[in-house]
Design a protein around this motif. Structure first.
Motif, PDB file in Angstrom:
ATOM      1  N   ASP A   2       0.379   7.986  11.888  1.00 52.50           N
ATOM      2  CA  ASP A   2      -0.194   7.428  10.677  1.00 52.50           C
ATOM      3  C   ASP A   2       0.827   6.534   9.985  1.00 52.50           C
ATOM      4  O   ASP A   2       2.003   6.866   9.881  1.00 52.50           O
ATOM      5  N   LEU A   4       1.256   6.039   7.002  1.00 54.95           N
ATOM      6  CA  LEU A   4       1.856   6.698   5.840  1.00 54.95           C
ATOM      7  C   LEU A   4       3.151   7.385   6.225  1.00 54.95           C
ATOM      8  O   LEU A   4       4.187   7.193   5.600  1.00 54.95           O
ATOM      9  N   SER A 152       3.746   7.772  -4.852  1.00 51.35           N
ATOM     10  CA  SER A 152       2.684   6.782  -4.678  1.00 51.35           C
ATOM     11  C   SER A 152       3.309   5.409  -4.485  1.00 51.35           C
ATOM     12  O   SER A 152       4.388   5.136  -5.010  1.00 51.35           O
ATOM     13  N   GLU A 155       0.813  -0.416  -0.300  1.00 51.53           N
ATOM     14  CA  GLU A 155       1.098  -1.023   0.998  1.00 51.53           C
ATOM     15  C   GLU A 155       0.288  -2.311   1.105  1.00 51.53           C
ATOM     16  O   GLU A 155      -0.952  -2.283   1.102  1.00 51.53           O
ATOM     17  N   ARG A 168      -3.506  -1.575  -0.378  1.00 48.20           N
ATOM     18  CA  ARG A 168      -4.110  -0.318  -0.794  1.00 48.20           C
ATOM     19  C   ARG A 168      -3.013   0.630  -1.272  1.00 48.20           C
ATOM     20  O   ARG A 168      -1.868   0.557  -0.822  1.00 48.20           O
ATOM     21  N   ARG A 170      -1.265   4.164  -1.526  1.00 46.11           N
ATOM     22  CA  ARG A 170      -1.107   5.374  -0.729  1.00 46.11           C
ATOM     23  C   ARG A 170      -0.325   6.417  -1.533  1.00 46.11           C
ATOM     24  O   ARG A 170       0.522   6.065  -2.352  1.00 46.11           O
TER      25      ARG A 170
END
Length: 327
Positions: A2, A4, A152, A155, A168, A170
């Motif tokens: 992922d 993230l 937070s 990206e 967005r 993340r």
């Protein structure tokens, strides 16, 4: 993987040594890794890192790291590192923000992070760079504690012309658990002494007023795992009482440098105070008279204790209101 997790890793390492840390060694990424910068995996990225040395100079906190002591200050640094590969040009990370809260047995406390202010890296966080905050929390309760950290960021996907194409927000969250346990155990005993008599002309030419007197004893036991240095033990009397120390420092001249008491595990230090009702003191007198009439008990005050651990960490403990025995 992922994006993230590929983009972010948050590490925590202590700023002040905990009383009983259970720290895990931090291993940087291999230098030959082509996807992620080895420098970004460190809790404190540095250009001077030795690639041949397998351990980082910092230690990180695992999700559960043992115990800390009530009365001391929990402190650590929170580091959010940009782990995008060096050759990554399609994504940019901006608006980084770290939030933290401490979950105690009785409440959830939002934590103030330093340096303060809205330092959210709105202009972006470069590859291999670190965004850091320091958190401090005074431990006042026994029991399980959980440090909850939320990160937070935005990206942004970049087009071929290096203009933003889309973006967005993340977020991710990590929890770190430890137990706060007592370092010093305090046992007290209050003994009533014969009252003193002072002249009171409002009761006539031979009028007398009887003033209450008590001897307060306290035993301080080191119930921790290491030695502590008890720097100060003070009784804060509740009006209309005043207190006087009956300990080894009693009536020493101000010029004498007194040595604090060292307590090894299970050692006990005994202190004592003389608590006397102040003549002519009206503050708190009515409440004292009501308490003595109702259940024959008086509130003497609170005991304040200051100590330092073997590593110099400062601890502070204040007891609840100390009461005399029922008559």
């Amino acid at each position: 993987m992922d994006s993230l997790r590929a983009a972010w890793l948050i590490e925590i390492h202590p700023v002040l040594r905990l009383s009983r840390p259970s720290l895990s060694s931090q291993y940087p990424l291999p230098a030959e890794n082509a996807k992620i910068s080895p420098k970004a995996s460190l809790s404190y990225p540095s250009d001077e890192a030795d690639g041949q040395f397998i351990l980082s100079p910092n230690l990180t906190l695992p999700p559960a790291f043992g115990s800390a002591y009530v009365g001391e200050t929990f402190a650590c640094s929170l580091c959010a590192n940009n782990e995008l590969p060096e050759d990554e040009t399609s994504r940019v990370v901006t608006s980084v923000r770290i939030l933290a809260e401490m979950q105690t047995p009785s409440q959830v406390v939002p934590l103030d992070l330093t340096p303060g202010g809205e330092e959210a890296h709105t202009d972006g966080l470069g590859k291999g760079q670190s965004f850091q905050k320091i958190v401090r929390f005074d431990l006042k309760e026994e029991g399980n504690h959980i440090l909850a950290v939320s990160v937070s960021y935005t990206e942004t996907l970049m087009a071929e012309n290096l203009h933003a194409a889309s973006g967005r927000v993340r977020t991710f969250r990590k929890l770190y658990q430890f137990i706060a346990q007592p370092c010093l155990s305090v046992r007290t005993k209050a003994s009533e002494l014969p009252p003193s008599e002072v002249d009171n002309k409002s009761l006539g030419p031979y009028g007398k007023t009887r003033l209450l007197r008590f001897a307060l004893e306290a035993q301080l036991e080191n119930v921790g795992d290491g030695a502590v240095l008890v720097e100060q033990t003070i009784l804060n009397p509740k009006p209309p009482f005043k207190s006087r120390s009956l300990n080894w420092d009693f009536q020493r001249p101000d010029s004498v440098k007194l040595q604090p008491s060292t307590l090894n595990p299970r050692d006990v230090l005994q202190v004592a105070f003389l608590v006397e009702q102040e003549p002519g003191q009206q503050d708190g007198l009515e409440a004292l008279q009501k308490d003595m009439k109702r259940d024959g008990r008086a509130t003497l005050g609170q005991l304040s204790i200051e100590w330092r651990s073997a590593m110099g960490d400062k601890g502070f403990l204040t007891t609840g209101n100390l009461l005399t025995r029922k008559r």
